[in-house]
Structures are given as structure tokens and as C-alpha cells.
Motif scaffolding. Sequence first.
Motif, PDB file in Angstrom:
ATOM      1  N   ALA A  22       1.467 -10.722  -8.445  1.00 30.83           N
ATOM      2  CA  ALA A  22       2.811 -10.308  -8.850  1.00 30.83           C
ATOM      3  C   ALA A  22       3.098  -8.874  -8.403  1.00 30.83           C
ATOM      4  O   ALA A  22       4.190  -8.563  -7.919  1.00 30.83           O
ATOM      5  CB  ALA A  22       2.978 -10.439 -10.357  1.00 30.83           C
ATOM      6  N   GLU A  23       2.109  -8.017  -8.562  1.00 29.63           N
ATOM      7  CA  GLU A  23       2.274  -6.619  -8.153  1.00 29.63           C
ATOM      8  C   GLU A  23       2.400  -6.527  -6.634  1.00 29.63           C
ATOM      9  O   GLU A  23       3.234  -5.788  -6.113  1.00 29.63           O
ATOM     10  CB  GLU A  23       1.079  -5.791  -8.643  1.00 29.63           C
ATOM     11  CG  GLU A  23       1.228  -4.307  -8.391  1.00 29.63           C
ATOM     12  CD  GLU A  23       0.056  -3.495  -8.922  1.00 29.63           C
ATOM     13  OE1 GLU A  23      -0.085  -2.352  -8.489  1.00 29.63           O
ATOM     14  OE2 GLU A  23      -0.716  -4.018  -9.754  1.00 29.63           O
ATOM     15  N   VAL A  28       5.643  -5.766  -1.613  1.00 33.59           N
ATOM     16  CA  VAL A  28       6.191  -6.318  -0.367  1.00 33.59           C
ATOM     17  C   VAL A  28       7.724  -6.276  -0.411  1.00 33.59           C
ATOM     18  O   VAL A  28       8.370  -5.889   0.571  1.00 33.59           O
ATOM     19  CB  VAL A  28       5.659  -7.741  -0.121  1.00 33.59           C
ATOM     20  CG1 VAL A  28       6.410  -8.414   1.016  1.00 33.59           C
ATOM     21  CG2 VAL A  28       4.161  -7.702   0.168  1.00 33.59           C
ATOM     22  N   ARG A  29       8.330  -6.648  -1.538  1.00 26.83           N
ATOM     23  CA  ARG A  29       9.789  -6.581  -1.661  1.00 26.83           C
ATOM     24  C   ARG A  29      10.287  -5.149  -1.480  1.00 26.83           C
ATOM     25  O   ARG A  29      11.306  -4.903  -0.828  1.00 26.83           O
ATOM     26  CB  ARG A  29      10.240  -7.126  -3.022  1.00 26.83           C
ATOM     27  CG  ARG A  29      10.229  -8.645  -3.110  1.00 26.83           C
ATOM     28  CD  ARG A  29      10.961  -9.150  -4.355  1.00 26.83           C
ATOM     29  NE  ARG A  29      10.334  -8.738  -5.604  1.00 26.83           N
ATOM     30  CZ  ARG A  29       9.306  -9.378  -6.177  1.00 26.83           C
ATOM     31  NH1 ARG A  29       8.793 -10.452  -5.611  1.00 26.83           N
ATOM     32  NH2 ARG A  29       8.802  -8.944  -7.309  1.00 26.83           N
TER      33      ARG A  29
END
Length: 126
Positions: A22-23, A28-29
Amino acid sequence: SLALAGLQAGATGVLDREHPAAELAAIVRHVLAGEYYLDQNIAQLLAIRHIKKLLAPFTALSSREFDVFCLLAEGCSLQAIGEQLGISRKTVSNCQTSVKLKLGIDNRRDMAAFAKSHGLVAADAV
């Protein structure tokens, strides 16, 4: 040095350890949105190295000596510093001696006060 080389080559994100999925997705986003991302540990290391260049009393110290100086000023043991930096306790001891000679500091208490006066350690670390 690899992080700095990557940034100079145009990298927009640098990580130094594994991250939970999730991190990692959030990182990446962040990068895909056109922003830079530096892992906190890398950012701290780069900031310390930049500060070293700006602070005149420390120009005589090598990067390793500066790292050892900061950790000694924070109260870390020679053994702990060696483990953190991946060097022997003897190398840390040699760096400590060199730092004391180059900065004209006699003991750890004076080293901590010197680091505090230059904004390198928190006030409560002394």
C-alpha cells in the motif's frame, strides 16, 4: 552516493528499503503525479551531507568523520555507531580521534555542545 547519482541522472524517486504494498503504491502515485519522492532515510542523509558543506568548521572532516561526529554527539556508543555505519569499532575510534584533533575538541560533552551550537543535534540530546 547512489541516491545522489540517481537524482543527478534524472530519477524522480529513490527508496532505500522494502515498503508494504500500500505504501509502495502511494509512492508510485506520487512519482507518477510528477513529484519527487525520497525515502526519509535517504533524504536525511542527503540533507546532512548538504549541511556539512555549508558549515565551515566541518569542511576539514570527511563524510565518514562527519557521520561519526554526529552520532557521537547524539550519545551513541562506538559499537552502535560501527553497527549503524557498517564499520568496525576501531574505525569509529580512529574517526573520533581524528574529529577531536581537527575540531579542537577534547571530550564527548564538548563534542555534543559543539554539535548543538551548530544546529546538528536537538537541544535535549546534550
